[in-house]
Design an enzyme around this catalytic site. Structure first.
Site, mmCIF file in Angstrom:
data_model
loop_
_atom_site.group_PDB
_atom_site.id
_atom_site.type_symbol
_atom_site.label_atom_id
_atom_site.label_comp_id
_atom_site.label_asym_id
_atom_site.label_seq_id
_atom_site.Cartn_x
_atom_site.Cartn_y
_atom_site.Cartn_z
ATOM 1 N N LEU A 35 36.221 13.114 13.418
ATOM 2 C CA LEU A 35 36.854 14.006 14.189
ATOM 3 C C LEU A 35 37.482 15.364 13.545
ATOM 4 C CD1 LEU A 35 38.612 11.976 17.184
ATOM 5 C CD2 LEU A 35 36.403 13.081 17.085
ATOM 6 N N THR A 123 17.514 19.222 8.629
ATOM 7 C CA THR A 123 17.432 20.563 9.214
ATOM 8 C C THR A 123 16.250 21.441 8.358
ATOM 9 O OG1 THR A 123 18.642 22.918 9.070
ATOM 10 C CG2 THR A 123 19.102 21.261 7.439
ATOM 11 N N ASP A 124 15.869 22.573 8.981
ATOM 12 C CA ASP A 124 14.790 23.174 8.505
ATOM 13 C C ASP A 124 15.030 23.997 7.324
ATOM 14 O OD1 ASP A 124 16.191 25.050 9.829
ATOM 15 O OD2 ASP A 124 14.546 25.559 10.912
ATOM 16 N N GLU A 125 16.402 24.282 7.159
ATOM 17 C CA GLU A 125 16.999 25.248 5.953
ATOM 18 C C GLU A 125 16.791 24.458 4.728
ATOM 19 O OE1 GLU A 125 20.946 26.617 6.686
ATOM 20 O OE2 GLU A 125 20.565 26.915 8.953
ATOM 21 N N TYR A 148 25.220 24.885 2.203
ATOM 22 C CA TYR A 148 24.933 23.908 3.420
ATOM 23 C C TYR A 148 23.454 23.247 3.109
ATOM 24 C CZ TYR A 148 23.205 22.326 7.746
ATOM 25 O OH TYR A 148 22.514 21.636 8.834
ATOM 26 N N LYS A 152 22.315 19.387 2.525
ATOM 27 C CA LYS A 152 21.426 18.660 3.194
ATOM 28 C C LYS A 152 20.175 18.266 2.742
ATOM 29 C CE LYS A 152 21.534 17.902 7.262
ATOM 30 N NZ LYS A 152 22.321 16.796 8.017
ATOM 31 N N PRO A 203 29.634 39.964 16.625
ATOM 32 C CA PRO A 203 29.509 40.494 15.097
ATOM 33 C C PRO A 203 27.765 40.101 14.821
ATOM 34 C CG PRO A 203 30.741 38.598 15.283
ATOM 35 C CD PRO A 203 30.521 38.970 16.558
ATOM 36 N N ARG A 271 25.387 38.092 6.023
ATOM 37 C CA ARG A 271 25.891 36.780 5.430
ATOM 38 C C ARG A 271 25.215 36.887 3.976
ATOM 39 N NH1 ARG A 271 23.355 31.782 8.690
ATOM 40 N NH2 ARG A 271 25.352 31.818 9.477
HETATM 41 P P1 NAD Z 1 28.681 19.703 14.539
HETATM 42 O O1 NAD Z 1 29.392 20.438 13.315
HETATM 43 O O2 NAD Z 1 28.959 20.130 15.817
HETATM 44 O O3 NAD Z 1 29.200 18.128 14.314
HETATM 45 C C1 NAD Z 1 29.261 17.269 13.119
HETATM 46 C C2 NAD Z 1 30.242 16.132 13.678
HETATM 47 O O4 NAD Z 1 30.255 15.385 12.394
HETATM 48 C C3 NAD Z 1 31.524 16.065 14.208
HETATM 49 O O5 NAD Z 1 31.836 15.663 15.208
HETATM 50 C C4 NAD Z 1 32.378 15.747 13.010
HETATM 51 O O6 NAD Z 1 33.615 15.383 13.325
HETATM 52 C C5 NAD Z 1 31.717 14.665 12.383
HETATM 53 N N1 NAD Z 1 31.914 14.633 10.994
HETATM 54 C C6 NAD Z 1 32.184 15.791 9.985
HETATM 55 N N2 NAD Z 1 32.228 15.299 8.813
HETATM 56 C C7 NAD Z 1 32.487 13.865 8.957
HETATM 57 C C8 NAD Z 1 32.864 12.703 8.009
HETATM 58 N N3 NAD Z 1 33.054 12.879 6.855
HETATM 59 N N4 NAD Z 1 32.915 11.474 8.692
HETATM 60 C C9 NAD Z 1 32.677 11.195 10.050
HETATM 61 N N5 NAD Z 1 32.183 12.200 10.826
HETATM 62 C C10 NAD Z 1 32.179 13.632 10.200
HETATM 63 O O7 NAD Z 1 27.286 19.521 13.887
HETATM 64 P P2 NAD Z 1 25.831 19.529 14.724
HETATM 65 O O8 NAD Z 1 25.280 21.012 15.088
HETATM 66 O O9 NAD Z 1 25.870 18.772 15.874
HETATM 67 O O10 NAD Z 1 24.731 19.109 13.736
HETATM 68 C C11 NAD Z 1 24.674 17.576 13.639
HETATM 69 C C12 NAD Z 1 23.436 17.202 12.646
HETATM 70 O O11 NAD Z 1 22.323 17.850 12.943
HETATM 71 C C13 NAD Z 1 23.839 17.597 11.131
HETATM 72 O O12 NAD Z 1 23.622 16.728 10.267
HETATM 73 C C14 NAD Z 1 23.116 18.896 10.965
HETATM 74 O O13 NAD Z 1 22.965 19.253 9.697
HETATM 75 C C15 NAD Z 1 22.127 18.764 11.911
HETATM 76 N N6 NAD Z 1 21.093 20.000 12.361
HETATM 77 C C16 NAD Z 1 21.832 20.612 13.241
HETATM 78 C C17 NAD Z 1 21.225 21.889 13.915
HETATM 79 C C18 NAD Z 1 21.965 22.879 14.610
HETATM 80 O O14 NAD Z 1 21.303 23.881 14.941
HETATM 81 N N7 NAD Z 1 23.098 22.616 14.960
HETATM 82 C C19 NAD Z 1 19.862 21.940 13.517
HETATM 83 C C20 NAD Z 1 19.149 20.909 12.575
HETATM 84 C C21 NAD Z 1 19.903 19.987 12.197
HETATM 85 O O1 DAU Z 2 17.962 26.008 11.326
HETATM 86 C C1 DAU Z 2 18.887 24.938 11.403
HETATM 87 C C2 DAU Z 2 20.391 25.224 11.352
HETATM 88 O O2 DAU Z 2 20.895 26.213 12.480
HETATM 89 C C3 DAU Z 2 21.470 24.192 11.184
HETATM 90 O O3 DAU Z 2 20.936 23.182 9.940
HETATM 91 C C4 DAU Z 2 22.735 24.604 11.111
HETATM 92 O O4 DAU Z 2 23.818 23.307 11.266
HETATM 93 C C5 DAU Z 2 23.142 25.397 12.073
HETATM 94 O O5 DAU Z 2 24.296 25.998 12.040
HETATM 95 C C6 DAU Z 2 22.121 26.743 12.022
HETATM 96 O O6 DAU Z 2 22.035 27.593 11.048
HETATM 97 P P1 DAU Z 2 22.075 29.102 11.202
HETATM 98 O O7 DAU Z 2 22.858 29.783 9.971
HETATM 99 O O8 DAU Z 2 20.610 29.615 11.442
HETATM 100 O O9 DAU Z 2 23.053 29.207 12.441
HETATM 101 P P2 DAU Z 2 24.060 30.361 12.966
HETATM 102 O O10 DAU Z 2 24.370 30.210 14.465
HETATM 103 O O11 DAU Z 2 25.170 30.152 12.081
HETATM 104 O O12 DAU Z 2 23.449 31.723 12.756
HETATM 105 C C7 DAU Z 2 21.984 32.026 13.366
HETATM 106 C C8 DAU Z 2 21.730 33.404 13.015
HETATM 107 O O13 DAU Z 2 22.700 34.366 13.628
HETATM 108 C C9 DAU Z 2 21.832 33.653 11.546
HETATM 109 O O14 DAU Z 2 20.512 34.532 11.217
HETATM 110 C C10 DAU Z 2 22.967 34.414 11.281
HETATM 111 C C11 DAU Z 2 23.375 35.085 12.486
HETATM 112 N N1 DAU Z 2 24.743 35.351 12.861
HETATM 113 C C12 DAU Z 2 25.406 34.278 12.926
HETATM 114 C C13 DAU Z 2 26.845 34.391 13.374
HETATM 115 C C14 DAU Z 2 27.762 33.074 13.218
HETATM 116 C C15 DAU Z 2 25.293 36.636 13.077
HETATM 117 O O15 DAU Z 2 24.406 37.667 13.001
HETATM 118 N N2 DAU Z 2 26.377 36.856 13.452
HETATM 119 C C16 DAU Z 2 27.191 35.725 13.657
HETATM 120 O O16 DAU Z 2 28.568 35.860 13.683
#
Ligand code: NAD
Ligand code: DAU
Length: 354
Positions: A35, A123-125, A148, A152, A203, A271
């Site tokens: 959490l 992630t694809d990153e 980040y 990963k 933004p 960024r």
């Molecule tokens: P999120 O940030 O919404 O949630 C992360 C969760 O992990 C939270 O509930 C947090 O409390 C928990 N957490 C963080 N540190 C912890 C710790 N030390 N111990 C236990 N719990 C902990 O993330 P999300 O967007 O749901 O992403 C989940 C997973 O999917 C991540 O591994 C992320 O890299 C991966 N992922 C996300 C995306 C995306 O677009 N959001 C895409 C591809 C992969």
């Molecule tokens: O590709 C998978 C990843 O996607 C996950 O692994 C990450 O956990 C997830 O956060 C996401 O990463 P991004 O950096 O792509 O997502 P974000 O929503 O932060 O940004 C998406 C795009 O939008 C990126 O090109 C940056 C831009 N952006 C983002 C924010 C927060 C803006 O232009 N303005 C903003 O304020």
């Protein structure tokens, strides 16, 4: 089936647990989550009385507790991570601790308890940044570029090392950008939607032409379900819905759906090290496991925007305290960039242009 989900109180984990217990109500699901600012137990309120759902508040760095909780667990699905790129640029320490050392700790506990499957959510990153051409796939070399993404990538290597060295039955998935309900409003789509509901500007970083490949969280979770049940041990699956959009295109769609105009867009400083384009070739999971995305981007965005409109209590609580401090640090110091009018107009009508 006894399943341990780490990070189940975050965006994707929440949606995953709801999906699993709906489809397999007889599975025992333990949600193990620290959490952090991103974890929210309110998301799972409806499951509080579910006989097969339980929650343990714990840090993945706590190997002793993990070892105890993992007794008798069949499958581990490891979502827990620090997930926001901008925060990793501001302060990377916790990314290394949670994503690298934390994953190591979950692997150790899984090895000790002989789990039958360890699924790692990545992630694809990790693959870096694409130009106008090309797609990421399972054999794309790793080239992570943000703290980040690097953390990963390191965790992916550890997971595969436990398979090769110790025979831990792992699978890995590398997914593209998710969107949908319960996403923390620091990420592009919920940030822009909630800002506009609050009457604030959105933004947009740099020239707004960076490209992401969007997949609805329910399609991601269906893919994970398939991998856990039918995926081959030791294998990696790339997940993406072949739905590339520039950030400007996403912004225009949100502006249109919210009934506001260009005056609500603020181009801000880019960024640092901003990856230009991500795009996934999802053919392996489609061919081998029969996965295909069900939610079109337009339909998914409509649902998502409506969800944020209808659940203002949820995100208003989240957009307070620590979030406001973060917002000030992240956006308060950013300069507003004046973008030439002709560039904006070109972008509006063009497709993806790198
Ligand atoms: P999120 O940030 O919404 O949630 C992360 C969760 O992990 C939270 O509930 C947090 O409390 C928990 N957490 C963080 N540190 C912890 C710790 N030390 N111990 C236990 N719990 C902990 O993330 P999300 O967007 O749901 O992403 C989940 C997973 O999917 C991540 O591994 C992320 O890299 C991966 N992922 C996300 C995306 C995306 O677009 N959001 C895409 C591809 C992969
Ligand atoms: O590709 C998978 C990843 O996607 C996950 O692994 C990450 O956990 C997830 O956060 C996401 O990463 P991004 O950096 O792509 O997502 P974000 O929503 O932060 O940004 C998406 C795009 O939008 C990126 O090109 C940056 C831009 N952006 C983002 C924010 C927060 C803006 O232009 N303005 C903003 O304020």
């Amino acid at each position: 089936m006894k399943m341990l989900v780490t990070g189940g109180a975050g965006f994707i984990g929440t949606n995953f647990i709801k999906y699993i217990l709906k489809k397999y109500p007889y599975y025992a699901v333990i949600n193990y989550d620290k959490l952090t600012y991103a974890g929210n137990l309110e998301n799972l309120k409806d499951l509080e009385t579910h006989p097969n759902y339980s929650f343990v508040r714990g840090d993945i760095l706590n190997t002793e507790l993990l070892d105890y909780i993992m007794k008798g667990v069949d499958v581990v699905v490891h979502f827990a991570a620090e997930s926001h790129v901008d925060r990793s640029i501001m302060e990377a320490d916790v990314f290394v601790l949670t994503n690298v050392v934390g994953t190591f700790s979950v692997l150790e506990a899984a090895k000790k308890n002989n789990v039958k499957r360890f699924h790692h959510i990545s992630t694809d990153e990790v693959f870096g940044s694409l130009g106008a051409e090309g797609l990421f796939h399972e054999d794309t070399p790793y080239d992570p570029r943000s703290p980040y993404a690097s953390s990963k990538a390191a965790s992916d290597h550890l997971v595969r090392a436990y398979y090769h060295t110790h025979g831990l039955p792992i699978t890995v998935s590398n997914c593209s950008n998710n969107y949908g309900p319960y996403q923390f409003p620091e990420k592009l789509i919920p940030l822009f939607v909630t800002n506009l509901i609050e009457g604030k500007k959105v933004p947009l970083y740099g020239d707004g032409k960076n490209v992401r490949d969007w997949v609805h969280v329910s399609d991601h979770n269906e893919a994970v379900d398939l991998i856990i049940h039918e995926g081959k041990v030791g294998e990696t699956y790339c997940i993406g819905a072949q739905s590339e959009r520039t950030n400007r295109q996403i912004t225009d769609l949100i502006l249109a759906k919210m009934g506001v105009g260009e005056e609500m867009v603020e181009y801000v400083e880019d960024r640092k090290g901003h990856d230009r384009r991500y795009a996934i070739r999802p053919y392996k999971i489609m061919a081998e496991l029969g996965w295909k995305p069900r939610v079109s981007f337009e339909e998914g965005m409509e649902q998502t925007i409506n969800w944020y409109r209808e659940n203002q209590d949820w995100w208003k609580k989240v957009k307070s305290g620590e979030y406001l401090e973060y917002y000030e640090k992240q956006y308060g110091r950013k300069n507003v960039v004046v973008v030439q009018k002709n560039m904006e107009n070109n972008e509006k009508n063009s497709g993806i242009e790198i």
